[in-house]
Design an enzyme around this catalytic site. Structure first.
Site, PDB file in Angstrom:
ATOM      1  N   PRO A  11       0.738  -1.254   0.165  1.00 50.67           N
ATOM      2  CG  PRO A  11      -0.172  -1.247   2.114  1.00 50.67           C
ATOM      3  CD  PRO A  11       0.647  -2.117   1.121  1.00 50.67           C
ATOM      4  CG  ASN A  12      -0.235   4.278   1.294  1.00 48.95           C
ATOM      5  OD1 ASN A  12      -1.143   4.919   0.674  1.00 48.95           O
ATOM      6  ND2 ASN A  12      -0.278   3.820   2.586  1.00 48.95           N
ATOM      7  NE  ARG A  19       3.994   6.792   1.609  1.00 49.12           N
ATOM      8  CZ  ARG A  19       4.152   5.413   2.079  1.00 49.12           C
ATOM      9  NH1 ARG A  19       4.635   4.620   1.459  1.00 49.12           N
ATOM     10  NH2 ARG A  19       3.745   5.343   3.469  1.00 49.12           N
ATOM     11  CE1 TYR A  24       8.764   5.451   2.949  1.00 47.80           C
ATOM     12  CE2 TYR A  24       7.282   6.959   2.985  1.00 47.80           C
ATOM     13  CZ  TYR A  24       7.667   6.018   3.353  1.00 47.80           C
ATOM     14  OH  TYR A  24       7.040   5.458   4.879  1.00 47.80           O
ATOM     15  CG  ASN A  75       8.287  -1.630   0.365  1.00 52.42           C
ATOM     16  OD1 ASN A  75       7.810  -1.863   1.688  1.00 52.42           O
ATOM     17  ND2 ASN A  75       8.940  -0.453   0.017  1.00 52.42           N
ATOM     18  CB  ALA A  78       1.360   0.374   6.549  1.00 49.50           C
ATOM     19  CD  GLU A  99      10.448  -7.039   6.191  1.00 49.03           C
ATOM     20  OE1 GLU A  99      10.773  -8.400   6.613  1.00 49.03           O
ATOM     21  OE2 GLU A  99      10.169  -6.373   6.815  1.00 49.03           O
ATOM     22  CG  HIS A 101      11.019  -1.839   4.843  1.00 50.71           C
ATOM     23  ND1 HIS A 101       9.805  -1.849   4.711  1.00 50.71           N
ATOM     24  CD2 HIS A 101      11.307  -3.092   5.519  1.00 50.71           C
ATOM     25  CE1 HIS A 101       9.213  -3.083   5.373  1.00 50.71           C
ATOM     26  NE2 HIS A 101      10.027  -3.753   5.742  1.00 50.71           N
ATOM     27  NE  ARG A 108       9.788   6.393   8.503  1.00 52.23           N
ATOM     28  CZ  ARG A 108       8.810   6.339   7.829  1.00 52.23           C
ATOM     29  NH1 ARG A 108       9.086   5.311   7.039  1.00 52.23           N
ATOM     30  NH2 ARG A 108       7.845   6.961   7.594  1.00 52.23           N
TER      31      ARG A 108
HETATM   32  C1  DQA Z   1       7.976   1.341   3.990  1.00 52.97           C
HETATM   33  C2  DQA Z   1       8.040   1.544   5.413  1.00 52.97           C
HETATM   34  C3  DQA Z   1       6.847   1.344   6.197  1.00 52.97           C
HETATM   35  O1  DQA Z   1       6.635   1.620   7.481  1.00 52.97           O
HETATM   36  C4  DQA Z   1       5.727   2.373   5.391  1.00 52.97           C
HETATM   37  O2  DQA Z   1       4.332   2.327   5.951  1.00 52.97           O
HETATM   38  C5  DQA Z   1       5.715   2.330   3.903  1.00 52.97           C
HETATM   39  C6  DQA Z   1       6.999   2.295   3.326  1.00 52.97           C
HETATM   40  C7  DQA Z   1       9.260   1.805   3.357  1.00 52.97           C
HETATM   41  O3  DQA Z   1       9.693   1.243   2.170  1.00 52.97           O
HETATM   42  O4  DQA Z   1      10.268   2.410   4.023  1.00 52.97           O
HETATM   43  O5  DQA Z   1       4.582   2.244   3.348  1.00 52.97           O
HETATM   44  O6  DQA Z   1       7.797  -0.112   3.638  1.00 52.97           O
END
Ligand code: DQA
Length: 144
Positions: A11-12, A19, A24, A75, A78, A99, A101, A108
């Site tokens: 998501p996102n 964003r 990011y 990735n 959240a 995984e 990020h 954070r």
């Molecule tokens: C994320 C880190 C997560 O905490 C966050 O909710 C994201 C992006 C990252 O790529 O740093 O959506 O996965």
């Protein structure tokens, strides 16, 4: 046979580029996907992409990946911090999941420090920005 990789984003991550670019980066998801595809091809591997904002769609994608891909670069956004369903899907699929990020989640907010995915992932990369995806692809290809 050539290695096949699924690049999965949660998501996102479709909002990359606009964003919180200070966290990011400024590349769009399309930029990242193209970069990863080209990088995999240079290594002689193939890479497919999928992004969803929906937990069930990500579970479906992990289930369907079994038998079709050698590894998933994931990735989970959240859902990393909330989804037992995604963790169970990874365990059930018995797939190598890397995984990734973009940000260093451990530097954070505290709620980002726990990952349901890390315990069932083959490796975890955080804080290297887009390079994290490329490092995961390198590792998959070199590990084969
Ligand atoms: C994320 C880190 C997560 O905490 C966050 O909710 C994201 C992006 C990252 O790529 O740093 O959506 O996965």
């Amino acid at each position: 046979m050539a290695i096949s990789i699924l690049l999965l984003n949660g998501p996102n991550l479709n909002m990359l580029g606009t964003r919180e670019p200070q966290i990011y980066g400024s590349q769009t998801l399309e930029d990242v996907e193209t970069l990863c595809k080209n990088h995999a091809e240079e290594k002689g591997a193939s890479l497919s992409v999928f992004q969803s904002n929906h937990e069930g769609d990500l579970v479906d994608a992990i289930q369907k990946a079994r038998g079709h891909y050698d590894a998933i670069v994931f990735n989970p956004g959240a859902y990393t911090h909330t989804s037992i369903a995604i963790r169970d899907a990874i365990t059930a699929a018995q797939m190598a999941i890397y995984e990734v990020h973009l940000s260093n989640v451990h530097a954070r907010e505290e709620f980002r420090h726990h990952s349901y995915v890390s315990g069932v992932a083959k490796a975890v990369i955080a804080g290297l920005g887009v390079h994290g995806y490329l490092a995961a692809i390198d590792e998959i290809c070199d590990d084969a």
